[in-house]
Design an enzyme around this catalytic site. Structure first.
Site, PDB file in Angstrom:
ATOM      1  N   PHE A  27       0.920  -1.300   0.189  1.00  0.00           N
ATOM      2  CA  PHE A  27      -0.044  -0.018  -0.048  1.00  0.00           C
ATOM      3  C   PHE A  27       0.832   1.228  -0.092  1.00  0.00           C
ATOM      4  O   PHE A  27       1.805   1.190   0.856  1.00  0.00           O
ATOM      5  CB  PHE A  27      -0.818   0.015   1.405  1.00  0.00           C
ATOM      6  CG  PHE A  27      -1.877  -1.172   1.084  1.00  0.00           C
ATOM      7  CD1 PHE A  27      -3.289  -0.918   0.599  1.00  0.00           C
ATOM      8  CD2 PHE A  27      -1.613  -2.247   1.548  1.00  0.00           C
ATOM      9  CE1 PHE A  27      -4.280  -1.766   0.660  1.00  0.00           C
ATOM     10  CE2 PHE A  27      -2.624  -3.439   1.662  1.00  0.00           C
ATOM     11  CZ  PHE A  27      -4.007  -3.102   0.911  1.00  0.00           C
ATOM     12  N   CYS A  33      -6.275  15.422   0.540  1.00  0.00           N
ATOM     13  CA  CYS A  33      -7.210  15.161  -0.197  1.00  0.00           C
ATOM     14  C   CYS A  33      -8.249  16.223  -0.630  1.00  0.00           C
ATOM     15  O   CYS A  33      -7.892  17.337   0.094  1.00  0.00           O
ATOM     16  CB  CYS A  33      -8.334  14.148   0.687  1.00  0.00           C
ATOM     17  SG  CYS A  33      -9.568  13.443  -0.151  1.00  0.00           S
ATOM     18  N   CYS A  37     -14.171  14.027   4.337  1.00  0.00           N
ATOM     19  CA  CYS A  37     -15.217  13.186   4.749  1.00  0.00           C
ATOM     20  C   CYS A  37     -15.130  12.704   6.082  1.00  0.00           C
ATOM     21  O   CYS A  37     -14.131  12.767   6.824  1.00  0.00           O
ATOM     22  CB  CYS A  37     -14.917  11.776   3.770  1.00  0.00           C
ATOM     23  SG  CYS A  37     -15.014  11.978   2.154  1.00  0.00           S
ATOM     24  N   CYS A  40     -13.246   9.756   7.196  1.00  0.00           N
ATOM     25  CA  CYS A  40     -11.724   9.371   6.914  1.00  0.00           C
ATOM     26  C   CYS A  40     -11.101   9.129   8.074  1.00  0.00           C
ATOM     27  O   CYS A  40     -10.913   9.383   9.016  1.00  0.00           O
ATOM     28  CB  CYS A  40     -11.168  10.613   6.126  1.00  0.00           C
ATOM     29  SG  CYS A  40      -9.504  10.271   5.497  1.00  0.00           S
ATOM     30  N   ASP A  41     -10.208   7.971   7.757  1.00  0.00           N
ATOM     31  CA  ASP A  41      -9.319   7.376   8.861  1.00  0.00           C
ATOM     32  C   ASP A  41      -7.864   7.776   8.670  1.00  0.00           C
ATOM     33  O   ASP A  41      -7.133   6.815   9.343  1.00  0.00           O
ATOM     34  CB  ASP A  41      -9.651   5.875   8.970  1.00  0.00           C
ATOM     35  CG  ASP A  41      -9.321   5.047   7.670  1.00  0.00           C
ATOM     36  OD1 ASP A  41      -8.693   5.514   6.793  1.00  0.00           O
ATOM     37  OD2 ASP A  41      -9.505   3.826   7.637  1.00  0.00           O
ATOM     38  N   THR A  42      -7.398   8.403   7.924  1.00  0.00           N
ATOM     39  CA  THR A  42      -6.009   8.645   7.620  1.00  0.00           C
ATOM     40  C   THR A  42      -5.549  10.135   8.369  1.00  0.00           C
ATOM     41  O   THR A  42      -6.447  11.171   8.120  1.00  0.00           O
ATOM     42  CB  THR A  42      -5.776   8.872   6.324  1.00  0.00           C
ATOM     43  OG1 THR A  42      -6.274   7.754   5.508  1.00  0.00           O
ATOM     44  CG2 THR A  42      -4.450   9.136   5.839  1.00  0.00           C
ATOM     45  N   GLU A  97      -7.445   3.465  -5.551  1.00  0.00           N
ATOM     46  CA  GLU A  97      -8.751   3.770  -4.886  1.00  0.00           C
ATOM     47  C   GLU A  97      -8.817   5.549  -5.152  1.00  0.00           C
ATOM     48  O   GLU A  97      -8.016   5.977  -4.693  1.00  0.00           O
ATOM     49  CB  GLU A  97      -8.840   3.483  -3.655  1.00  0.00           C
ATOM     50  CG  GLU A  97     -10.309   3.673  -2.919  1.00  0.00           C
ATOM     51  CD  GLU A  97     -10.635   3.104  -1.658  1.00  0.00           C
ATOM     52  OE1 GLU A  97     -11.374   3.864  -0.787  1.00  0.00           O
ATOM     53  OE2 GLU A  97     -10.361   1.943  -1.488  1.00  0.00           O
ATOM     54  N   HIS A 193      -9.733  -5.860   7.081  1.00  0.00           N
ATOM     55  CA  HIS A 193      -8.250  -5.804   7.755  1.00  0.00           C
ATOM     56  C   HIS A 193      -8.642  -5.233   9.367  1.00  0.00           C
ATOM     57  O   HIS A 193      -7.766  -5.378  10.318  1.00  0.00           O
ATOM     58  CB  HIS A 193      -7.387  -4.805   7.330  1.00  0.00           C
ATOM     59  CG  HIS A 193      -8.192  -3.454   6.882  1.00  0.00           C
ATOM     60  ND1 HIS A 193      -9.252  -3.394   5.760  1.00  0.00           N
ATOM     61  CD2 HIS A 193      -8.158  -2.245   7.252  1.00  0.00           C
ATOM     62  CE1 HIS A 193      -9.707  -2.212   5.804  1.00  0.00           C
ATOM     63  NE2 HIS A 193      -9.008  -1.503   6.675  1.00  0.00           N
TER      64      HIS A 193
END
Length: 199
Positions: A27, A33, A37, A40-42, A97, A193
């Site tokens: 990955f 971005c 959102c 969002c988990d980043t 993605e 995951h």
């Protein structure tokens, strides 16, 4: 001066979502971005400026898997044809993605359209031509039928939104399952995951 890319992280794990669930993958997570959102988990506050050569050198540690996933954030803000070619030359099948709001370079092997701005009442204008699968985050409120209409003929995945609240997550998942039972062109995509507690 060599071009650099803002990289949040590069890591080796299993693809946890969509058509390639369970497949070993490298990955490459890009920072930044063009959408905001709520799920969002980043964390984009920290990233490394990396050259193309540095990215490929780190990724090839795991080249035996043969699968690289470009993710983010929104990778289309930075990914270019040179990077895609370099990953191909290193032996990778390249997947991305994307939220679909920006054009993609030529040569990407697998495109997952994930319209992250699903919390609106109309489908966004798409800036991409190639789509292999669609993954819509299902919040239990907005009807994803708008995406089924514009993405006919592709794999359609609904993923229950991770709200961070276990009770709410169970309710969203229940609604997602019921929606699919009534709209069987969709398939359930779980974040496996997270279920098996890996990165």
């Amino acid at each position: 001066m060599k071009r650099t890319y803002r990289i949040n992280e590069i890591f080796y794990s299993l693809q946890g979502e969509g058509r390639h669930t369970g497949r070993a993958a490298v990955f490459i997570r890009f920072s930044g971005c063009n959408l905001r959102c709520p799920f969002c988990d980043t964390d984009f506050r920290e990233y490394r400026e990396m050259t193309l050569d540095e990215i490929v050198a780190e990724a090839v540690q795991w080249k035996d898997c043969g699968f690289a996933v470009l993710t983010g954030g929104e990778p289309s803000l930075q990914v270019d044809g040179r990077l895609v070619k370099a990953l191909h030359d290193a032996g990778f099948y390249v997947a991305i993605e994307t939220n679909g709001t920006r054009p993609l370079p030529e040569g990407i092997d697998w495109v997952t359209l994930s319209p992250k701005n699903c919390f609106v009442d109309h489908a966004p204008a798409l800036a991409i031509q190639k789509i292999d699968e669609v993954k819509v985050v299902f919040d239990g409120v907005h009807d994803p039928k708008q995406y089924a209409g514009i993405c006919q003929g592709h794999y359609l995945n609904l993923q229950p939104c991770d709200t961070g609240d276990d009770r709410r997550n169970r309710e969203v998942t229940r609604k997602c399952v019921e929606y699919i039972k009534h709209h069987p062109q969709w398939r359930l995509s779980l974040q496996t995951h997270k279920l098996i507690h890996i990165q």
